[in-house]
Write a protein that holds these residues in place. Sequence first.
Motif, PDB file in Angstrom:
ATOM      1  N   UNK A 192     128.382  19.145 -19.371  1.00  0.00           N
ATOM      2  CA  UNK A 192     128.553  19.206 -17.907  1.00  0.00           C
ATOM      3  C   UNK A 192     128.782  17.807 -17.336  1.00  0.00           C
ATOM      4  N   UNK A 193     128.066  16.818 -17.865  1.00  0.00           N
ATOM      5  CA  UNK A 193     128.273  15.443 -17.401  1.00  0.00           C
ATOM      6  C   UNK A 193     129.683  14.984 -17.787  1.00  0.00           C
ATOM      7  N   UNK A 194     130.102  15.262 -19.009  1.00  0.00           N
ATOM      8  CA  UNK A 194     131.440  14.853 -19.455  1.00  0.00           C
ATOM      9  C   UNK A 194     132.522  15.452 -18.554  1.00  0.00           C
ATOM     10  N   UNK A 195     132.309  16.684 -18.127  1.00  0.00           N
ATOM     11  CA  UNK A 195     133.296  17.325 -17.250  1.00  0.00           C
ATOM     12  C   UNK A 195     133.352  16.696 -15.867  1.00  0.00           C
ATOM     13  N   UNK A 196     132.281  16.065 -15.418  1.00  0.00           N
ATOM     14  CA  UNK A 196     132.247  15.430 -14.084  1.00  0.00           C
ATOM     15  C   UNK A 196     132.938  14.079 -14.038  1.00  0.00           C
ATOM     16  N   UNK A 197     133.146  13.456 -15.182  1.00  0.00           N
ATOM     17  CA  UNK A 197     133.751  12.116 -15.205  1.00  0.00           C
ATOM     18  C   UNK A 197     135.193  12.231 -14.729  1.00  0.00           C
ATOM     19  N   UNK A 198     135.551  11.488 -13.688  1.00  0.00           N
ATOM     20  CA  UNK A 198     136.918  11.604 -13.156  1.00  0.00           C
ATOM     21  C   UNK A 198     137.965  11.037 -14.113  1.00  0.00           C
ATOM     22  N   UNK A 199     139.189  11.537 -14.022  1.00  0.00           N
ATOM     23  CA  UNK A 199     140.275  10.970 -14.834  1.00  0.00           C
ATOM     24  C   UNK A 199     140.396   9.470 -14.580  1.00  0.00           C
ATOM     25  N   UNK A 200     140.654   8.728 -15.637  1.00  0.00           N
ATOM     26  CA  UNK A 200     140.798   7.279 -15.521  1.00  0.00           C
ATOM     27  C   UNK A 200     139.487   6.519 -15.583  1.00  0.00           C
ATOM     28  N   UNK A 201     138.386   7.218 -15.738  1.00  0.00           N
ATOM     29  CA  UNK A 201     137.065   6.584 -15.809  1.00  0.00           C
ATOM     30  C   UNK A 201     136.355   7.040 -17.074  1.00  0.00           C
ATOM     31  N   UNK A 210     139.146   7.541 -35.866  1.00  0.00           N
ATOM     32  CA  UNK A 210     139.740   8.802 -36.284  1.00  0.00           C
ATOM     33  C   UNK A 210     140.455   9.539 -35.165  1.00  0.00           C
ATOM     34  N   UNK A 211     140.215   9.124 -33.931  1.00  0.00           N
ATOM     35  CA  UNK A 211     140.829   9.792 -32.777  1.00  0.00           C
ATOM     36  C   UNK A 211     141.516   8.777 -31.858  1.00  0.00           C
ATOM     37  N   UNK A 212     141.776   7.598 -32.385  1.00  0.00           N
ATOM     38  CA  UNK A 212     142.299   6.508 -31.564  1.00  0.00           C
ATOM     39  C   UNK A 212     143.591   6.867 -30.844  1.00  0.00           C
ATOM     40  N   UNK A 213     144.549   7.404 -31.571  1.00  0.00           N
ATOM     41  CA  UNK A 213     145.864   7.671 -30.983  1.00  0.00           C
ATOM     42  C   UNK A 213     145.794   8.763 -29.913  1.00  0.00           C
ATOM     43  N   UNK A 214     145.045   9.829 -30.191  1.00  0.00           N
ATOM     44  CA  UNK A 214     144.918  10.911 -29.198  1.00  0.00           C
ATOM     45  C   UNK A 214     144.207  10.403 -27.946  1.00  0.00           C
ATOM     46  N   UNK A 215     143.147   9.639 -28.133  1.00  0.00           N
ATOM     47  CA  UNK A 215     142.418   9.107 -26.984  1.00  0.00           C
ATOM     48  C   UNK A 215     143.305   8.144 -26.191  1.00  0.00           C
ATOM     49  N   UNK A 216     144.012   7.281 -26.900  1.00  0.00           N
ATOM     50  CA  UNK A 216     144.863   6.307 -26.235  1.00  0.00           C
ATOM     51  C   UNK A 216     145.928   6.995 -25.381  1.00  0.00           C
ATOM     52  N   UNK A 217     146.487   8.081 -25.880  1.00  0.00           N
ATOM     53  CA  UNK A 217     147.480   8.830 -25.098  1.00  0.00           C
ATOM     54  C   UNK A 217     146.844   9.363 -23.814  1.00  0.00           C
ATOM     55  N   UNK A 218     145.618   9.848 -23.904  1.00  0.00           N
ATOM     56  CA  UNK A 218     144.918  10.348 -22.716  1.00  0.00           C
ATOM     57  C   UNK A 218     144.622   9.207 -21.739  1.00  0.00           C
ATOM     58  N   UNK A 219     144.136   8.080 -22.254  1.00  0.00           N
ATOM     59  CA  UNK A 219     143.822   6.945 -21.368  1.00  0.00           C
ATOM     60  C   UNK A 219     145.067   6.479 -20.625  1.00  0.00           C
ATOM     61  N   UNK A 220     146.170   6.401 -21.337  1.00  0.00           N
ATOM     62  CA  UNK A 220     147.406   5.945 -20.683  1.00  0.00           C
ATOM     63  C   UNK A 220     147.894   6.962 -19.659  1.00  0.00           C
ATOM     64  N   UNK A 221     147.787   8.239 -19.976  1.00  0.00           N
ATOM     65  CA  UNK A 221     148.217   9.282 -19.038  1.00  0.00           C
ATOM     66  C   UNK A 221     147.352   9.280 -17.773  1.00  0.00           C
ATOM     67  N   UNK A 222     146.065   8.972 -17.916  1.00  0.00           N
ATOM     68  CA  UNK A 222     145.145   8.988 -16.774  1.00  0.00           C
ATOM     69  C   UNK A 222     145.052   7.645 -16.062  1.00  0.00           C
ATOM     70  N   UNK A 223     145.664   6.608 -16.612  1.00  0.00           N
ATOM     71  CA  UNK A 223     145.590   5.288 -15.990  1.00  0.00           C
ATOM     72  C   UNK A 223     144.253   4.599 -16.196  1.00  0.00           C
ATOM     73  N   UNK A 224     143.568   4.909 -17.289  1.00  0.00           N
ATOM     74  CA  UNK A 224     142.284   4.277 -17.599  1.00  0.00           C
ATOM     75  C   UNK A 224     142.529   2.811 -17.918  1.00  0.00           C
ATOM     76  N   UNK A 225     141.764   1.891 -17.305  1.00  0.00           N
ATOM     77  CA  UNK A 225     141.965   0.463 -17.580  1.00  0.00           C
ATOM     78  C   UNK A 225     141.710   0.119 -19.051  1.00  0.00           C
ATOM     79  N   UNK A 226     142.678  -0.562 -19.648  1.00  0.00           N
ATOM     80  CA  UNK A 226     142.595  -0.979 -21.039  1.00  0.00           C
ATOM     81  C   UNK A 226     142.729  -2.485 -21.145  1.00  0.00           C
ATOM     82  N   UNK A 227     142.173  -3.020 -22.191  1.00  0.00           N
ATOM     83  CA  UNK A 227     142.372  -4.425 -22.536  1.00  0.00           C
ATOM     84  C   UNK A 227     143.267  -4.418 -23.757  1.00  0.00           C
TER      85      UNK A 227
END
Length: 169
Positions: free
Chosen positions: A23-32, A94-111
Amino acid sequence: MSRESEERTEPDELPDYAERVLAVAERIPPGRVMTYGDVAEWLAEELDPQAPPVPGGGARGVGGPRQVGRVMALYGSAVPWWRVVRADGALLPGHERRALAQYRAEGTPLREAARARPAPDAERADGPGAARRGAGRGRGAARSGGALPRLDMRRARWDGNPPSSGDRA
């Protein structure tokens, strides 16, 4: 058909703690993002906001970061799992590429990963001692084409409060 499968017609019920983590994971807004420890702390405060923090969690039936990670590993595919992360900002092994695609799609700040600097001649992978050092083997070899970015935790971390109108991840 085995006797056991005949008796088990209902799927296992999700444990209460797992339901709360998801439930907490579902509350986290996109990009955060929230860390495993942030989720554990959130759940502890949800039970008793006046209780002092317990290092590592585990008190009053509340788990710590490891328990949150276990829940996410077992049940997290049903929620935006990429938003619950390690505190160092490294992408989930093991999930780097899938996660990275999501972060980029949501505009999550990356270094973005720093480019590797060439080593001095004596320390180059093909230089003296390369075979002894194990050049070309191990974890770094798989990423020789370029290192993956990390999350910018200072900008991407969500504190659980609703975003303000001017808040941008």
